[in-house]
Scaffold this motif. Structure first.
Motif, PDB file in Angstrom:
ATOM      1  N   VAL A  50      -2.192 -10.862  -2.683  1.00 23.36           N
ATOM      2  CA  VAL A  50      -2.319  -9.622  -1.908  1.00 23.36           C
ATOM      3  C   VAL A  50      -2.340  -8.452  -2.886  1.00 23.36           C
ATOM      4  CG1 VAL A  50      -1.288  -8.165  -0.121  1.00 23.36           C
ATOM      5  CG2 VAL A  50      -1.127 -10.651   0.047  1.00 23.36           C
ATOM      6  N   THR A  51      -3.248  -7.515  -2.684  1.00 24.60           N
ATOM      7  CA  THR A  51      -3.379  -6.369  -3.600  1.00 24.60           C
ATOM      8  C   THR A  51      -3.414  -5.066  -2.817  1.00 24.60           C
ATOM      9  OG1 THR A  51      -5.796  -6.353  -3.596  1.00 24.60           O
ATOM     10  CG2 THR A  51      -4.704  -7.769  -5.215  1.00 24.60           C
ATOM     11  N   ALA A  52      -3.056  -3.992  -3.512  1.00 28.26           N
ATOM     12  CA  ALA A  52      -3.148  -2.636  -2.952  1.00 28.26           C
ATOM     13  C   ALA A  52      -3.410  -1.673  -4.098  1.00 28.26           C
ATOM     14  CB  ALA A  52      -1.866  -2.256  -2.224  1.00 28.26           C
ATOM     15  N   GLN A  53      -4.217  -0.655  -3.857  1.00 28.64           N
ATOM     16  CA  GLN A  53      -4.541   0.330  -4.888  1.00 28.64           C
ATOM     17  C   GLN A  53      -4.553   1.722  -4.296  1.00 28.64           C
ATOM     18  OE1 GLN A  53      -7.922  -0.535  -7.367  1.00 28.64           O
ATOM     19  NE2 GLN A  53      -8.170   1.579  -8.018  1.00 28.64           N
ATOM     20  N   ALA A  54      -4.124   2.694  -5.084  1.00 32.10           N
ATOM     21  CA  ALA A  54      -4.158   4.101  -4.677  1.00 32.10           C
ATOM     22  C   ALA A  54      -4.560   4.949  -5.871  1.00 32.10           C
ATOM     23  CB  ALA A  54      -2.805   4.542  -4.145  1.00 32.10           C
ATOM     24  N   VAL A  55      -5.264   6.049  -5.611  1.00 37.31           N
ATOM     25  CA  VAL A  55      -5.681   6.993  -6.642  1.00 37.31           C
ATOM     26  C   VAL A  55      -5.240   8.385  -6.217  1.00 37.31           C
ATOM     27  CG1 VAL A  55      -7.621   7.971  -7.925  1.00 37.31           C
ATOM     28  CG2 VAL A  55      -7.679   5.573  -7.222  1.00 37.31           C
ATOM     29  N   ALA A 108       9.069   0.149  -7.827  1.00 35.88           N
ATOM     30  CA  ALA A 108      10.261  -0.706  -7.787  1.00 35.88           C
ATOM     31  C   ALA A 108      11.171  -0.338  -6.626  1.00 35.88           C
ATOM     32  CB  ALA A 108      11.016  -0.597  -9.111  1.00 35.88           C
ATOM     33  N   GLN A 109      11.199   0.957  -6.259  1.00 39.66           N
ATOM     34  CA  GLN A 109      12.026   1.379  -5.132  1.00 39.66           C
ATOM     35  C   GLN A 109      11.527   0.773  -3.823  1.00 39.66           C
ATOM     36  OE1 GLN A 109      12.066   5.670  -5.189  1.00 39.66           O
ATOM     37  NE2 GLN A 109      13.262   5.779  -7.075  1.00 39.66           N
ATOM     38  N   TYR A 110      10.272   0.389  -3.788  1.00 39.80           N
ATOM     39  CA  TYR A 110       9.707  -0.267  -2.605  1.00 39.80           C
ATOM     40  C   TYR A 110       9.816  -1.783  -2.689  1.00 39.80           C
ATOM     41  CZ  TYR A 110       7.659   4.074  -0.844  1.00 39.80           C
ATOM     42  OH  TYR A 110       7.470   5.335  -0.333  1.00 39.80           O
ATOM     43  N   GLY A 111      10.452  -2.290  -3.750  1.00 40.22           N
ATOM     44  CA  GLY A 111      10.650  -3.720  -3.895  1.00 40.22           C
ATOM     45  C   GLY A 111       9.615  -4.426  -4.740  1.00 40.22           C
ATOM     46  N   TYR A 123      -5.067   9.550 -11.411  1.00 37.95           N
ATOM     47  CA  TYR A 123      -4.096   8.523 -11.761  1.00 37.95           C
ATOM     48  C   TYR A 123      -4.172   7.414 -10.714  1.00 37.95           C
ATOM     49  CZ  TYR A 123      -2.192  12.216 -14.711  1.00 37.95           C
ATOM     50  OH  TYR A 123      -2.037  13.202 -15.651  1.00 37.95           O
ATOM     51  N   SER A 124      -4.242   6.167 -11.173  1.00 41.77           N
ATOM     52  CA  SER A 124      -4.339   5.045 -10.246  1.00 41.77           C
ATOM     53  C   SER A 124      -3.157   4.107 -10.434  1.00 41.77           C
ATOM     54  CB  SER A 124      -5.641   4.273 -10.456  1.00 41.77           C
ATOM     55  OG  SER A 124      -5.645   3.628 -11.721  1.00 41.77           O
ATOM     56  N   VAL A 125      -2.801   3.440  -9.337  1.00 43.80           N
ATOM     57  CA  VAL A 125      -1.771   2.406  -9.356  1.00 43.80           C
ATOM     58  C   VAL A 125      -2.308   1.215  -8.579  1.00 43.80           C
ATOM     59  CG1 VAL A 125       0.536   1.749  -8.617  1.00 43.80           C
ATOM     60  CG2 VAL A 125       0.143   4.032  -9.550  1.00 43.80           C
ATOM     61  N   ASN A 126      -2.255   0.031  -9.195  1.00 44.15           N
ATOM     62  CA  ASN A 126      -2.699  -1.201  -8.569  1.00 44.15           C
ATOM     63  C   ASN A 126      -1.527  -2.178  -8.563  1.00 44.15           C
ATOM     64  OD1 ASN A 126      -3.887  -4.089  -8.696  1.00 44.15           O
ATOM     65  ND2 ASN A 126      -5.623  -2.840  -8.034  1.00 44.15           N
ATOM     66  N   ILE A 127      -1.224  -2.717  -7.386  1.00 46.78           N
ATOM     67  CA  ILE A 127      -0.118  -3.660  -7.250  1.00 46.78           C
ATOM     68  C   ILE A 127      -0.662  -4.988  -6.746  1.00 46.78           C
ATOM     69  CG2 ILE A 127       2.118  -4.135  -6.174  1.00 46.78           C
ATOM     70  CD1 ILE A 127       2.497  -1.159  -5.807  1.00 46.78           C
ATOM     71  N   LYS A 128      -0.279  -6.071  -7.413  1.00 45.08           N
ATOM     72  CA  LYS A 128      -0.667  -7.423  -7.007  1.00 45.08           C
ATOM     73  C   LYS A 128       0.576  -8.280  -6.891  1.00 45.08           C
ATOM     74  CE  LYS A 128      -5.172  -7.310  -9.358  1.00 45.08           C
ATOM     75  NZ  LYS A 128      -6.037  -7.984 -10.360  1.00 45.08           N
ATOM     76  N   ALA A 129       0.605  -9.112  -5.833  1.00 41.17           N
ATOM     77  CA  ALA A 129       1.727 -10.036  -5.658  1.00 41.17           C
ATOM     78  C   ALA A 129       1.254 -11.217  -4.811  1.00 41.17           C
ATOM     79  CB  ALA A 129       2.908  -9.344  -5.004  1.00 41.17           C
ATOM     80  N   GLN A 166       0.831  -1.206   0.000  1.00 44.64           N
ATOM     81  CA  GLN A 166       0.000   0.000   0.000  1.00 44.64           C
ATOM     82  C   GLN A 166       0.867   1.259   0.000  1.00 44.64           C
ATOM     83  OE1 GLN A 166      -3.547  -0.012  -0.187  1.00 44.64           O
ATOM     84  NE2 GLN A 166      -2.947   2.048  -0.850  1.00 44.64           N
ATOM     85  N   ASN A 167       1.942   1.230   0.766  1.00 41.27           N
ATOM     86  CA  ASN A 167       2.872   2.371   0.761  1.00 41.27           C
ATOM     87  C   ASN A 167       3.453   2.588  -0.634  1.00 41.27           C
ATOM     88  OD1 ASN A 167       2.490   2.818   3.491  1.00 41.27           O
ATOM     89  ND2 ASN A 167       4.275   1.607   4.106  1.00 41.27           N
ATOM     90  N   ALA A 168       3.782   1.471  -1.299  1.00 47.88           N
ATOM     91  CA  ALA A 168       4.325   1.563  -2.654  1.00 47.88           C
ATOM     92  C   ALA A 168       3.292   2.117  -3.623  1.00 47.88           C
ATOM     93  CB  ALA A 168       4.803   0.190  -3.121  1.00 47.88           C
ATOM     94  N   ALA A 169       2.048   1.655  -3.507  1.00 44.81           N
ATOM     95  CA  ALA A 169       0.988   2.132  -4.397  1.00 44.81           C
ATOM     96  C   ALA A 169       0.720   3.615  -4.171  1.00 44.81           C
ATOM     97  CB  ALA A 169      -0.289   1.320  -4.172  1.00 44.81           C
ATOM     98  N   ASP A 170       0.684   4.042  -2.897  1.00 45.75           N
ATOM     99  CA  ASP A 170       0.463   5.457  -2.590  1.00 45.75           C
ATOM    100  C   ASP A 170       1.555   6.323  -3.210  1.00 45.75           C
ATOM    101  OD1 ASP A 170      -1.756   4.741  -1.130  1.00 45.75           O
ATOM    102  OD2 ASP A 170      -0.813   5.002   0.829  1.00 45.75           O
TER     103      ASP A 170
END
Length: 444
Positions: A144-149, A83-86, A112-118, A56-60
């Motif tokens: 596990v997923t995280a999203q930020a707008v 990528a800087q958050y791994g 602008y949105s960012v969605n990360i899944k791993a 979530q920190n990475a997505a934000d």
């Protein structure tokens, strides 16, 4: 004496039945797997939570970077930050998805949105029968997923030079090499393109509704066009009382200007004073009245090599008004000096020179700040004028350090400079402002 084996066995079993030491061993043996599974599940849940928080920190951070970038490269910017958050897109089954057309909460027009899944592999959770919702190879895993707008925030910015481009001028701020130009502490705004070749003018910001190229230490393109903040002041221009308009004769044999259109010495005018036609200085002029509004109807202010100045404690606004018929010049001319401070209060607060926005002809200024020299505190408003800014504008002798010019389009020559800035609040002028793109802000 030998004892009966049967008796001994019976006694042993009775004694064993009465011994309570170790009576929890058997139940504990049955509960141990459950205890280990629950403990492991707790550790695994904590790992999921930590992973989700990191994600979530990475997505934000990635969404904020995308909104701050707000260009066609927003996607690369967002993924680089993730990528800087791994969380590297396409590595270790990580998927980073971005969009510049995400649904916005009320307010922003673009988000602008960012969605990360791993996936996170499962170990202990399987002991209680949970096998997750995905697999990594053949191993069970939990996705596990995280999203930020985020949207791009705006911030107010003040300008010393504004090109309104009401005529449609393609470059409302421009220069073709200005090695000595110095707009330190000043920012410029063009409602079309801003093009400065070879020199950034030492301006702090060069903003443009179109493309900003070379103007300002920081250049921002695609800024919302600025709305003319001073057009409404035209309602303060008094009605035209003139029946005719005297003009400076083109030849010596022409009809000379009447004395009412000539000025010299110390003049104690206040309030509205109207000149019908051209006003020509025949000597140095000192204006001693307070809050003078000098209205020149269908005429120019010809300094004629002399100086017109406001005395200490005095203030003046020079207004050019009239109509677009004939061959009238509605602008300052001559080789002298205009040294005036604008009033600091009232209807014309902060305004030193004002062209009626209804005027569209005879309004151009070919050597602003140079012929005549400008030592001006306040606003110079020339909304339909093509202005060549050549001289060094200093503050008036008896005013604050404040100069703002608003024109249709401005060409800055090599010597165009503003020698003093920063005193507009004390000078009574609300500088022109625009909301410009700033850093991103999270909205969801």
């Amino acid at each position: 004496m030998l004892r009966n084996p049967t008796t001994l066995t019976r006694r042993f079993l009775v004694a064993l039945g009465g011994d309570r030491r170790g009576n929890v061993i058997v139940p504990f043996a049955f509960l141990l797997p459950v205890f280990l599974a629950m403990t492991g599940l707790g550790f695994e849940g904590a790992h999921w939570y930590q992973t989700e928080q990191s994600m979530q920190n990475a997505a934000d951070a990635a969404a904020l970077a995308a909104a701050t970038n707000a260009t066609s490269s927003y996607d690369k910017e967002a993924k680089a930050v993730a990528a800087q958050y791994g969380f590297v897109d396409g590595t270790n089954n990580v998927v980073v998805t971005t969009s510049n057309s995400a649904a916005c909460p009320s307010g922003p027009s673009q988000c602008y949105s960012v969605n990360i899944k791993a996936p996170v592999r499962l170990i202990f959770a399987q002991l209680v029968g949970y096998t997750g919702d995905t697999k990594v190879g053949t191993a069970a895993a939990q996705l596990v997923t995280a999203q930020a707008v985020a949207s791009q925030a705006t911030a107010p910015r003040s300008y010393c030079l504004v090109g309104l481009a009401s005529s449609g001028a393609s470059q409302a701020i421009r220069t073709n090499g200005a090695p000595k130009a110095d707009l330190t502490g000043c920012s410029v705004m063009s409602n079309t393109d801003a093009q400065c070749n070879g020199h950034d003018l030492k301006a702090t910001y060069g903003d443009a509704a179109g493309t900003s190229s070379g103007c300002g230490a920081t250049q921002t393109s695609k800024v919302k066009p600025i709305t003319d903040p001073y057009v409404g002041l035209a309602s303060n221009i008094p009605p035209d009382p003139c029946s005719s308009y005297a003009q400076i004769p083109a030849k010596k044999s022409g009809t000379p200007l009447p004395s009412s259109n000539k000025l010299s010495g110390t003049v104690n005018w206040g309030g509205n004073q109207t000149i019908c036609g051209d006003l020509q200085l025949t000597g140095d002029v000192t204006l001693t009245g307070s809050d003078l509004v000098l209205v020149i109807q269908n005429g120019q202010l010809d300094t004629n090599g002399y100086t017109i100045k406001t005395a200490s404690g005095a203030a003046a606004t020079i207004v050019f008004s009239g109509d677009n018929s004939g061959s009238y010049t509605h602008a300052p001319t001559g080789g002298g000096t205009i040294d005036i401070a604008a009033p600091t209060s009232g209807a014309w607060s902060g305004v030193a020179m004002y062209q009626d926005p209804d005027l569209t002809s005879g309004v151009d200024v070919s050597a602003a700040g140079n012929s005549p020299t400008w030592d001006i505190t306040g606003l110079v408003y020339l909304p339909h004028a093509s202005v060549t800014f050549s001289g060094a504008v200093n503050k008036s002798s008896n005013g604050q350090s404040c100069f703002v010019m608003v024109a249709d389009n401005i060409t800055i020559n090599g010597t165009g400079s503003i020698l003093s800035t920063g005193g507009c609040a004390k000078a009574g002028l609300n500088m022109p402002q625009n909301q410009v793109p700033s850093r991103g802000k999270l909205v969801a």
